[in-house]
Design a protein around this motif. Structure first.
Motif, PDB file in Angstrom:
ATOM      1  N   GLN A 180     -26.849  32.325   0.076  1.00  0.00           N
ATOM      2  CA  GLN A 180     -26.472  33.517  -0.678  1.00  0.00           C
ATOM      3  C   GLN A 180     -25.012  33.400  -1.050  1.00  0.00           C
ATOM      4  N   ASP A 181     -24.667  33.864  -2.257  1.00  0.00           N
ATOM      5  CA  ASP A 181     -23.278  33.847  -2.689  1.00  0.00           C
ATOM      6  C   ASP A 181     -23.016  35.102  -3.509  1.00  0.00           C
ATOM      7  N   ASP A 182     -22.195  36.016  -2.969  1.00  0.00           N
ATOM      8  CA  ASP A 182     -21.862  37.247  -3.677  1.00  0.00           C
ATOM      9  C   ASP A 182     -20.781  37.041  -4.720  1.00  0.00           C
ATOM     10  N   VAL A 183     -20.087  35.903  -4.657  1.00  0.00           N
ATOM     11  CA  VAL A 183     -19.054  35.603  -5.650  1.00  0.00           C
ATOM     12  C   VAL A 183     -19.681  34.898  -6.845  1.00  0.00           C
ATOM     13  N   LEU A 184     -20.372  33.810  -6.599  1.00  0.00           N
ATOM     14  CA  LEU A 184     -21.155  33.140  -7.627  1.00  0.00           C
ATOM     15  C   LEU A 184     -22.600  33.602  -7.466  1.00  0.00           C
ATOM     16  N   LYS A 185     -23.095  34.368  -8.416  1.00  0.00           N
ATOM     17  CA  LYS A 185     -24.437  34.934  -8.295  1.00  0.00           C
ATOM     18  C   LYS A 185     -25.490  33.839  -8.445  1.00  0.00           C
ATOM     19  N   ILE A 186     -26.408  33.803  -7.478  1.00  0.00           N
ATOM     20  CA  ILE A 186     -27.502  32.839  -7.487  1.00  0.00           C
ATOM     21  C   ILE A 186     -28.807  33.614  -7.346  1.00  0.00           C
ATOM     22  N   ASP A 187     -29.723  33.451  -8.325  1.00  0.00           N
ATOM     23  CA  ASP A 187     -30.934  34.264  -8.385  1.00  0.00           C
ATOM     24  C   ASP A 187     -31.924  33.950  -7.268  1.00  0.00           C
ATOM     25  N   ASP A 188     -32.102  32.665  -6.992  1.00  0.00           N
ATOM     26  CA  ASP A 188     -33.097  32.255  -6.004  1.00  0.00           C
ATOM     27  C   ASP A 188     -32.351  31.631  -4.833  1.00  0.00           C
ATOM     28  N   ASN A 189     -32.590  32.149  -3.635  1.00  0.00           N
ATOM     29  CA  ASN A 189     -31.748  31.733  -2.516  1.00  0.00           C
ATOM     30  C   ASN A 189     -32.476  30.908  -1.474  1.00  0.00           C
ATOM     31  N   SER A 190     -33.620  30.340  -1.782  1.00  0.00           N
ATOM     32  CA  SER A 190     -34.323  29.543  -0.777  1.00  0.00           C
ATOM     33  C   SER A 190     -35.017  28.361  -1.425  1.00  0.00           C
ATOM     34  N   ALA A 191     -35.211  27.328  -0.622  1.00  0.00           N
ATOM     35  CA  ALA A 191     -35.916  26.127  -1.094  1.00  0.00           C
ATOM     36  C   ALA A 191     -36.363  25.341   0.125  1.00  0.00           C
ATOM     37  N   GLN A 192     -37.220  24.358  -0.098  1.00  0.00           N
ATOM     38  CA  GLN A 192     -37.599  23.466   0.984  1.00  0.00           C
ATOM     39  C   GLN A 192     -37.886  22.090   0.416  1.00  0.00           C
ATOM     40  N   ALA A 193     -37.759  21.083   1.268  1.00  0.00           N
ATOM     41  CA  ALA A 193     -38.029  19.707   0.880  1.00  0.00           C
ATOM     42  C   ALA A 193     -38.790  19.035   2.005  1.00  0.00           C
ATOM     43  N   ASN A 194     -39.805  18.263   1.648  1.00  0.00           N
ATOM     44  CA  ASN A 194     -40.645  17.572   2.619  1.00  0.00           C
ATOM     45  C   ASN A 194     -40.785  16.121   2.199  1.00  0.00           C
ATOM     46  N   ALA A 195     -40.662  15.211   3.169  1.00  0.00           N
ATOM     47  CA  ALA A 195     -40.675  13.795   2.847  1.00  0.00           C
ATOM     48  C   ALA A 195     -41.480  13.011   3.867  1.00  0.00           C
ATOM     49  N   LEU A 196     -42.076  11.914   3.385  1.00  0.00           N
ATOM     50  CA  LEU A 196     -42.700  10.898   4.226  1.00  0.00           C
ATOM     51  C   LEU A 196     -42.051   9.565   3.883  1.00  0.00           C
ATOM     52  N   TYR A 197     -41.805   8.719   4.884  1.00  0.00           N
ATOM     53  CA  TYR A 197     -41.179   7.437   4.612  1.00  0.00           C
ATOM     54  C   TYR A 197     -41.687   6.393   5.593  1.00  0.00           C
ATOM     55  N   ALA A 198     -41.565   5.133   5.184  1.00  0.00           N
ATOM     56  CA  ALA A 198     -41.953   4.010   6.039  1.00  0.00           C
ATOM     57  C   ALA A 198     -41.109   2.809   5.671  1.00  0.00           C
ATOM     58  N   GLN A 199     -40.801   1.993   6.672  1.00  0.00           N
ATOM     59  CA  GLN A 199     -40.020   0.772   6.453  1.00  0.00           C
ATOM     60  C   GLN A 199     -40.581  -0.332   7.358  1.00  0.00           C
ATOM     61  N   LEU A 200     -40.787  -1.501   6.771  1.00  0.00           N
ATOM     62  CA  LEU A 200     -41.246  -2.672   7.511  1.00  0.00           C
ATOM     63  C   LEU A 200     -40.103  -3.667   7.611  1.00  0.00           C
ATOM     64  N   ARG A 201     -39.883  -4.156   8.841  1.00  0.00           N
ATOM     65  CA  ARG A 201     -38.859  -5.166   9.090  1.00  0.00           C
ATOM     66  C   ARG A 201     -39.560  -6.424   9.600  1.00  0.00           C
ATOM     67  N   PRO A 202     -39.977  -7.268   8.692  1.00  0.00           N
ATOM     68  CA  PRO A 202     -40.789  -8.425   9.103  1.00  0.00           C
ATOM     69  C   PRO A 202     -39.937  -9.556   9.664  1.00  0.00           C
ATOM     70  N   VAL A 203     -40.583 -10.396  10.433  1.00  0.00           N
ATOM     71  CA  VAL A 203     -39.991 -11.645  10.917  1.00  0.00           C
ATOM     72  C   VAL A 203     -40.725 -12.794  10.250  1.00  0.00           C
ATOM     73  N   VAL A 204     -39.979 -13.640   9.544  1.00  0.00           N
ATOM     74  CA  VAL A 204     -40.557 -14.778   8.847  1.00  0.00           C
ATOM     75  C   VAL A 204     -40.285 -16.017   9.693  1.00  0.00           C
ATOM     76  N   ALA A 205     -41.333 -16.526  10.339  1.00  0.00           N
ATOM     77  CA  ALA A 205     -41.168 -17.637  11.283  1.00  0.00           C
ATOM     78  C   ALA A 205     -40.549 -18.860  10.635  1.00  0.00           C
TER      79      ALA A 205
END
Length: 658
Positions: free
Chosen positions: A374-399
């Motif tokens: 919330q900002d009473d000085v700079l007016k912002i109409d929408d004051n909420s949001a969310q972000a959701n993520a999935l991630y994966a990383q493979l660290r292989p060993v090359v013989a």
């Protein structure tokens, strides 16, 4: 069985010779305590898996450039130092300009990035807020920090939005001794600024295992210095200095369960009264702020091949903004009175690490964030949001290629009310010889629009609910050397980097839009350290940034060139030491194309132990030794008003350790 957060002799930083960046940070300055010092406290271990506590540092094994700022460097940054000051002094490739001295906003640029292209973490918790997207480090005390890890280049794969040019992870102190131990500090500067802090810790055993307890408190106060030139003030201005008063306390508890799991709880409370300096008609302008950060982390190793952690956090920020002007007749006019702006960020992250047959490692997780502001000085109409993520990383060993250490990964993130973003990343580290390594990384990164850009509703600024995420393609290629030069230890590193930005989020008049075309940023960073005798150490770094504009849109507040060098001396018995540093900033343009760079600043520091037990110590910092008048940013364009860096300042600190 593995241990976490025990760092004797910096050995934790180099589990293999691939971590040359970590070694460089570790060797930057000698240890303070001699082997036979009576006060030396042997670190103790709380047995637990290390999957979460080493997440940032592990990326150096696979081709990312890592810098580590250790506790001694933090201490030498001065008694009134905040995190911004520490970063300014010690991180190669990072440009930092505190606006008006300690505990103030700053301008940051890492590998040619903008102010909000670098992600700031506190023990892995995101500090960049989603209201404005910026970096707010002005209430973090340096005394609570054990080390700072700086991971360079695009890192959105594991860390999400805003990790475009790198990640800075601020790691708080952990309890390390069985006996009650700690320290107290008192400091004074030549502007009559005072600082005081204390810390106490202990590890005890209970029926569940080891319990580590730590608590700290700090208080910094100063009337500050005059942050504008005399010509910038008018006759009605009453408050010509920028003062601050910051009080912080925090606590941490780590409960180990046998040798396979642990629970960590952390809480920090900051109360700050920060003067917001203005040059015209200013009687009083302040940000009065309370910030609370709380985290809970559970880690467990289920088997030799699998471990995981679950982490929840809350970052709550509440500011009251007051602005009172002086009128022509000497009266007062209230412009803002305790107007509120603030935000609350919640997060829940779960990550697993599986060690597969053949030595391959699979990392996977879910990262979920909820934001409200919330900002009473700079007016912002929408004051909420969310972000959701999935991630994966493979660290292989090359013989067939035992000296090659690659990784590959993908991340998908969705923000409420906006488009999703998918990024990938490939990294590689190759040991060319015992002394030389070739590293590189290539991938995409993203930056989600913040609440101001999406929902601002002012006469001079309008948000755009249809903004796309800003996307970039990042590449870094580096060569590292670790060996000797003229019989002295020598480390050097060079990195070429390039970034191509699409859908650049920028202001078009009063409207936030996605820019057309592609913006390119490229450059080179070179750094090195040479211990040319047992007592003398020389370190230096330089960065060259080249930024391309497109259709009238360009990136601002990014220095075209900057460099630093430091020379340090430690006495053979390590009872005292001195050091000096110079930093040079080349051309740097404001959004209105005003060049406010081209200056050099010299600092010096020293310390002396007062007793052989090393319980008592005096430290001295001389900042801006030659009292250079220089600009940290442009406050106003018509007429031009510059924010000025700190003038010559002397700081002295007394430390008692028990």
């Amino acid at each position: 069985m593995t241990t976490i957060e025990t760092f004797p002799a910096c050995a934790w930083r180099a589990p293999r010779r691939g971590m040359s960046g970590a070694l460089l940070g570790c060797l930057f300055s000698p240890l303070l305590l001699a082997d036979d010092a009576p006060l030396e406290l042997q670190p103790q271990s709380i047995f637990a898996p290390s999957v979460e506590s080493t997440a940032v540092a592990e990326m150096a094994r696979y081709g990312s450039k890592l810098e580590i700022i250790d506790r001694q460097q933090i201490e030498r940054a001065g008694p009134s130092s905040d995190i911004t000051r520490v970063l300014q002094m010690y991180v190669p490739g990072l440009y930092v300009a505190p606006k008006n001295g300690p505990f103030d906003y700053g301008t940051y640029s890492l590998l040619g990035g903008r102010n909000d292209d670098t992600l700031i973490l506190l023990d892995g918790v995101r500090l960049n807020n989603r209201l404005y997207g910026g970096l707010y480090l002005d209430t973090l005390p340096a005394n609570a920090i054990e080390r700072i890890e700086v991971l360079k280049g695009g890192q959105s794969l594991l860390f999400g939005t805003q990790a475009v040019s790198g990640v800075i992870n601020i790691v708080t102190r952990n309890p390390q001794t069985r006996d009650v131990s700690g320290e107290a500090n008192l400091g004074l500067d030549s502007f009559m600024g005072t600082s005081g802090d204390a810390r106490a810790e202990r590890i005890v055993s209970n029926g569940l295992g080891d319990l580590g307890l730590l608590a700290y408190v700090s208080h910094n106060r100063s009337d500050g210095y005059q942050p504008f030139r005399n010509s910038a003030y008018n006759a009605n201005t009453r408050d010509r200095k920028r003062s601050y008063e910051v009080t912080t306390f925090g606590a941490k508890a780590i409960q180990g369960f046998a040798d396979d799991s642990r629970l960590e709880l952390f809480y920090q409370y900051s109360d700050a009264n920060l003067d917001f300096a203005r040059p015209l008609n200013n009687k009083k302008t302040t940000n009065e702020r309370i910030q609370q950060i709380a985290t809970a982390t559970f880690e467990q190793r289920l088997s030799e091949g699998f471990s995981y952690f679950v982490k929840g956090h809350v970052n709550d920020w509440d500011t009251r903004y007051t602005r009172i002007n002086t009128t022509e007749g000497g009266g007062s006019k209230v412009i803002n009175h305790n107007d509120y702006w603030g935000f609350t960020d919640w997060g829940l992250q779960a990550e697993g690490k599986a060690e597969l047959d053949g030595g391959h490692v699979l990392l996977f997780g879910s990262d979920n964030q909820w934001f409200k502001g919330q900002d009473d000085v700079l007016k912002i109409d929408d004051n909420s949001a969310q972000a959701n993520a999935l991630y994966a990383q493979l660290r292989p060993v090359v013989a067939a290629l035992p000296d090659w250490h690659p990784s590959i990964g993908v991340r998908h993130e969705k923000i409420s009310g906006g488009e999703s973003a998918t990024v990938g990343m490939l990294t590689s580290l190759y040991d060319l010889s015992p002394h030389w390594q070739l590293r590189g990384q290539f991938g995409s990164a993203f930056k989600l629009p913040n609440a101001e850009q999406l929902f601002a509703n002012e006469d001079d600024e309008r948000g755009n609910r249809h903004l796309k995420p800003e996307k970039s393609l990042n590449a870094e290629l580096g060569l590292d050397y670790q060996g000797s030069l003229l019989a002295g230890d020598f480390n050097a590193s060079g990195t070429l980097f390039q970034r191509k930005i699409d859908d650049l989020i920028a202001l078009d008049g009063i409207d936030w839009v996605n820019g057309q075309g592609r913006i390119k940023v490229r450059g080179i960073e070179i750094d090195g350290r040479w211990q040319f005798s047992p007592q003398w150490t020389l370190s230096a770094d330089l960065t060259r940034n080249l930024v391309e504009s497109r259709n009238g849109v360009t990136l601002s507040n990014i220095p075209g060139f900057f460099a630093r060098s430091r020379l340090g001396f430690e006495a053979p018995d390590q009872m005292w030491g001195v050091g000096g540093a110079i930093r040079y900033i080349g051309q740097i343009d404001s959004p209105k194309k005003i060049d406010y760079g081209h200056y050099s600043v010299v600092d010096a520091d020293a310390y002396r132990y007062l007793d052989t037990a090393r319980q008592h110590r005096l430290s001295l910092l001389l900042e801006n030794l030659f009292d250079r008048d220089y600009s940290t940013s442009i406050a106003s364009n018509t007429p031009r008003v510059d924010n000025l860096g700190r003038p010559f300042t002397t700081e002295v600190r007394y430390t008692y350790r028990f």
